[in-house]
Design a protein around this motif. Structure first.
Motif, PDB file in Angstrom:
ATOM      1  N   GLY A  14      73.828  52.680  39.657  1.00 45.91           N
ATOM      2  CA  GLY A  14      74.469  52.262  38.375  1.00 45.91           C
ATOM      3  C   GLY A  14      74.159  51.146  37.881  1.00 45.91           C
ATOM      4  N   LYS A  15      72.926  50.733  38.345  1.00 43.18           N
ATOM      5  CA  LYS A  15      72.342  49.384  38.078  1.00 43.18           C
ATOM      6  C   LYS A  15      71.993  49.133  36.569  1.00 43.18           C
ATOM      7  N   SER A  16      71.452  50.100  35.921  1.00 47.62           N
ATOM      8  CA  SER A  16      71.115  49.746  34.482  1.00 47.62           C
ATOM      9  C   SER A  16      72.236  49.983  33.481  1.00 47.62           C
ATOM     10  N   ASP A  32      64.861  45.140  31.793  1.00 49.72           N
ATOM     11  CA  ASP A  32      64.770  46.338  32.764  1.00 49.72           C
ATOM     12  C   ASP A  32      63.322  46.403  33.266  1.00 49.72           C
ATOM     13  N   THR A  33      63.061  46.089  34.789  1.00 39.25           N
ATOM     14  CA  THR A  33      61.732  45.884  35.115  1.00 39.25           C
ATOM     15  C   THR A  33      61.350  47.406  35.470  1.00 39.25           C
ATOM     16  N   GLY A  34      62.129  48.139  35.618  1.00 41.98           N
ATOM     17  CA  GLY A  34      61.744  49.497  35.936  1.00 41.98           C
ATOM     18  C   GLY A  34      61.235  50.326  34.513  1.00 41.98           C
ATOM     19  N   ALA A  35      61.665  49.804  33.467  1.00 35.72           N
ATOM     20  CA  ALA A  35      61.074  50.479  32.390  1.00 35.72           C
ATOM     21  C   ALA A  35      59.583  49.907  32.053  1.00 35.72           C
ATOM     22  N   MET A  36      59.195  48.665  32.765  1.00 34.52           N
ATOM     23  CA  MET A  36      57.858  48.333  32.658  1.00 34.52           C
ATOM     24  C   MET A  36      57.002  48.960  33.258  1.00 34.52           C
ATOM     25  N   TYR A  37      57.539  49.392  34.786  1.00 39.18           N
ATOM     26  CA  TYR A  37      56.686  50.295  35.440  1.00 39.18           C
ATOM     27  C   TYR A  37      56.361  51.514  34.940  1.00 39.18           C
ATOM     28  N   ARG A  38      57.731  52.204  34.286  1.00 41.71           N
ATOM     29  CA  ARG A  38      57.743  53.558  33.415  1.00 41.71           C
ATOM     30  C   ARG A  38      56.570  53.548  32.400  1.00 41.71           C
ATOM     31  N   ALA A  39      56.563  52.344  31.503  1.00 39.84           N
ATOM     32  CA  ALA A  39      55.759  52.099  30.194  1.00 39.84           C
ATOM     33  C   ALA A  39      54.246  52.211  30.840  1.00 39.84           C
ATOM     34  N   VAL A  97      56.195  57.796  38.913  1.00 38.60           N
ATOM     35  CA  VAL A  97      56.024  56.418  38.600  1.00 38.60           C
ATOM     36  C   VAL A  97      55.947  55.615  39.746  1.00 38.60           C
ATOM     37  N   SER A  98      56.536  56.003  41.221  1.00 37.02           N
ATOM     38  CA  SER A  98      55.993  55.528  42.272  1.00 37.02           C
ATOM     39  C   SER A  98      54.636  55.088  42.834  1.00 37.02           C
ATOM     40  N   THR A  99      53.526  56.050  42.172  1.00 36.09           N
ATOM     41  CA  THR A  99      52.482  55.927  42.463  1.00 36.09           C
ATOM     42  C   THR A  99      51.820  54.638  41.710  1.00 36.09           C
ATOM     43  N   VAL A 106      49.287  46.160  40.777  1.00 37.54           N
ATOM     44  CA  VAL A 106      49.839  46.354  39.458  1.00 37.54           C
ATOM     45  C   VAL A 106      51.091  45.380  39.626  1.00 37.54           C
ATOM     46  N   ARG A 107      51.689  45.339  40.826  1.00 38.54           N
ATOM     47  CA  ARG A 107      52.924  44.757  41.035  1.00 38.54           C
ATOM     48  C   ARG A 107      52.622  43.149  40.809  1.00 38.54           C
ATOM     49  N   GLU A 108      51.703  42.676  41.028  1.00 38.42           N
ATOM     50  CA  GLU A 108      51.295  41.194  40.989  1.00 38.42           C
ATOM     51  C   GLU A 108      51.512  40.902  39.433  1.00 38.42           C
ATOM     52  N   GLU A 131      67.237  43.471  36.109  1.00 43.06           N
ATOM     53  CA  GLU A 131      67.417  44.662  37.248  1.00 43.06           C
ATOM     54  C   GLU A 131      66.119  45.096  37.442  1.00 43.06           C
ATOM     55  N   GLY A 132      66.064  45.302  38.888  1.00 40.74           N
ATOM     56  CA  GLY A 132      64.863  46.112  39.459  1.00 40.74           C
ATOM     57  C   GLY A 132      64.982  46.273  40.777  1.00 40.74           C
ATOM     58  N   ARG A 133      63.991  46.257  41.642  1.00 41.11           N
ATOM     59  CA  ARG A 133      63.992  46.604  43.044  1.00 41.11           C
ATOM     60  C   ARG A 133      63.711  45.326  43.850  1.00 41.11           C
ATOM     61  N   ASP A 134      62.867  44.403  43.001  1.00 41.09           N
ATOM     62  CA  ASP A 134      62.516  43.211  43.972  1.00 41.09           C
ATOM     63  C   ASP A 134      62.779  41.777  43.262  1.00 41.09           C
ATOM     64  N   ILE A 135      63.790  41.805  42.367  1.00 38.37           N
ATOM     65  CA  ILE A 135      63.911  40.694  41.563  1.00 38.37           C
ATOM     66  C   ILE A 135      64.633  39.636  42.376  1.00 38.37           C
ATOM     67  N   ARG A 182      63.492  60.772  47.747  1.00 39.72           N
ATOM     68  CA  ARG A 182      62.009  60.842  47.990  1.00 39.72           C
ATOM     69  C   ARG A 182      61.406  59.452  47.216  1.00 39.72           C
ATOM     70  N   ARG A 183      61.861  59.253  45.804  1.00 38.56           N
ATOM     71  CA  ARG A 183      61.331  58.218  45.254  1.00 38.56           C
ATOM     72  C   ARG A 183      61.600  56.737  45.837  1.00 38.56           C
ATOM     73  N   ASP A 184      62.909  56.695  46.325  1.00 33.97           N
ATOM     74  CA  ASP A 184      63.368  55.585  46.713  1.00 33.97           C
ATOM     75  C   ASP A 184      62.615  55.139  48.087  1.00 33.97           C
ATOM     76  N   GLU A 186      59.307  56.078  48.655  1.00 41.25           N
ATOM     77  CA  GLU A 186      58.101  55.587  48.586  1.00 41.25           C
ATOM     78  C   GLU A 186      58.248  54.072  48.152  1.00 41.25           C
ATOM     79  N   ASP A 187      59.278  53.881  46.946  1.00 45.68           N
ATOM     80  CA  ASP A 187      59.480  52.410  46.533  1.00 45.68           C
ATOM     81  C   ASP A 187      59.751  51.539  47.520  1.00 45.68           C
ATOM     82  N   SER A 188      60.228  52.041  48.977  1.00 41.39           N
ATOM     83  CA  SER A 188      60.753  50.952  49.800  1.00 41.39           C
ATOM     84  C   SER A 188      59.660  50.644  50.688  1.00 41.39           C
TER      85      SER A 188
HETATM   86  O1   DC Z   1      64.602  51.635  38.102  1.00 41.09           O
HETATM   87  P1   DC Z   1      63.604  52.508  37.447  1.00 41.09           P
HETATM   88  O2   DC Z   1      63.888  54.226  37.996  1.00 41.09           O
HETATM   89  O3   DC Z   1      63.479  52.702  36.211  1.00 41.09           O
HETATM   90  O4   DC Z   1      62.193  52.555  38.316  1.00 41.09           O
HETATM   91  C1   DC Z   1      61.117  52.988  37.883  1.00 41.09           C
HETATM   92  C2   DC Z   1      60.095  52.800  39.064  1.00 41.09           C
HETATM   93  O5   DC Z   1      59.594  51.648  39.196  1.00 41.09           O
HETATM   94  C3   DC Z   1      60.699  53.011  40.567  1.00 41.09           C
HETATM   95  O6   DC Z   1      59.540  53.543  41.105  1.00 41.09           O
HETATM   96  C4   DC Z   1      60.846  51.971  41.204  1.00 41.09           C
HETATM   97  C5   DC Z   1      60.007  50.917  40.362  1.00 41.09           C
HETATM   98  N1   DC Z   1      60.435  49.316  40.068  1.00 41.09           N
HETATM   99  C6   DC Z   1      59.811  48.509  41.048  1.00 41.09           C
HETATM  100  O7   DC Z   1      59.138  49.035  42.109  1.00 41.09           O
HETATM  101  N2   DC Z   1      60.096  47.150  40.950  1.00 41.09           N
HETATM  102  C7   DC Z   1      60.938  46.872  40.062  1.00 41.09           C
HETATM  103  N3   DC Z   1      61.269  45.584  39.849  1.00 41.09           N
HETATM  104  C8   DC Z   1      61.702  47.716  39.169  1.00 41.09           C
HETATM  105  C9   DC Z   1      61.218  49.188  39.265  1.00 41.09           C
END
Ligand code: DC
Length: 228
Positions: A14-16, A32-39, A97-99, A106-108, A131-135, A182-184, A186-188
């Motif tokens: 429910g993050k977004s 929305d940092t996830g949207a940046m990886y998606r873009a 997108v996880s790839t 890319v993360r840097e 919002e994101g995963r590593d904020i 599966r996506r989480d 990979e992202d973990s």
């Molecule tokens: O939250 P989301 O589903 O829009 O995120 C898209 C992808 O980006 C997902 O694979 C997780 C990754 N992500 C990340 O690694 N770090 C973030 N700060 C935000 C998203």
């Protein structure tokens, strides 16, 4: 004084929607940092870049012509002037997108961009909800408020399934499993977003509805402000 709020969590927590509502309630900008990886993923596909070619994707991240909308009421995303809001949310894009997000180069670059955007939004609107995963852990470990928003796997599957398929039947929950579990997994491998780091407040939304989740996050923000 500006208010920087960092919210991490897994898919379907429910993050977004909660982050946007919190930013609106506080009258600050949203990122929305996830949207940046998606873009970036969308743009690589558009440019014919093989997502498994780490160097080529990292190079694309350096020149990505990205424009992030930061109004929580309507946060639009454009690449090279083209709105890509629908394109970056398709099931096809979500499944690859996880790839891109697990590419460390890319993360840097993304983290550098995210920090710059957060500073700019914060200066302009008096604060930011990112919002994101590593904020909470890497991008903004010194944020004023850091929250890990979680929910049980069952609750996350149910919610995302209702969102994607308009229902939460057994078959649509199965179809959603890849999008969440599966996506989480990979992202973990590159971020820790299943356990709250030191100083990060855990908000479990498994048994909360949307309004209650927003109220729970706003309560954490108020408590942090009172401590100052
Ligand atoms: O939250 P989301 O589903 O829009 O995120 C898209 C992808 O980006 C997902 O694979 C997780 C990754 N992500 C990340 O690694 N770090 C973030 N700060 C935000 C998203």
């Amino acid at each position: 004084m500006s208010l920087v709020i960092a919210i991490d969590g897994p898919s379907g927590s429910g993050k977004s929607s909660v982050s946007k509502a919190v930013a609106r309630a506080l009258g600050v900008g949203y990122l929305d940092t996830g949207a940046m990886y998606r873009a970036l993923t969308w743009w690589c596909l558009e440019e014919g870049i093989d997502l498994t070619d780490r160097d080529a994707v990292a190079q694309a991240a350096l020149v990505l012509p990205l424009e992030m909308g930061t109004d929580p009421a309507d946060p639009r995303v454009s690449v090279a002037g083209k709105p890509v809001d629908a394109e970056i949310r398709t099931t096809e894009l979500s499944s690859v997108v996880s790839t891109v997000a697990t590419n460390l180069d890319v993360r840097e670059e993304m983290r550098r961009l995210q920090r710059a955007l957060m500073a700019e939004i914060s200066e302009r609107t008096g604060g930011v909800v990112t919002e994101g995963r590593d904020i909470t852990t890497v991008v903004a470990p010194d944020a004023d408020v850091r929250i890990l928003l979680t929910a049980s796997e069952e609750a996350r599957l149910r919610r995302r399934s209702a969102e994607l398929h308009g229902e939460a039947s057994a078959s649509s929950i199965d179809a959603t499993r890849d999008q969440i579990v599966r996506r989480d997994q990979e992202d973990s491998t590159v971020s820790v977003f299943t356990e709250a780091a030191d100083g990060v407040v855990l908000v479990d939304t498994s048994d909360l509805d949307f309004e209650q989740s927003v109220a729970a996050v706003l309560a954490v923000v108020s408590a942090a402000q009172e401590r100052e």
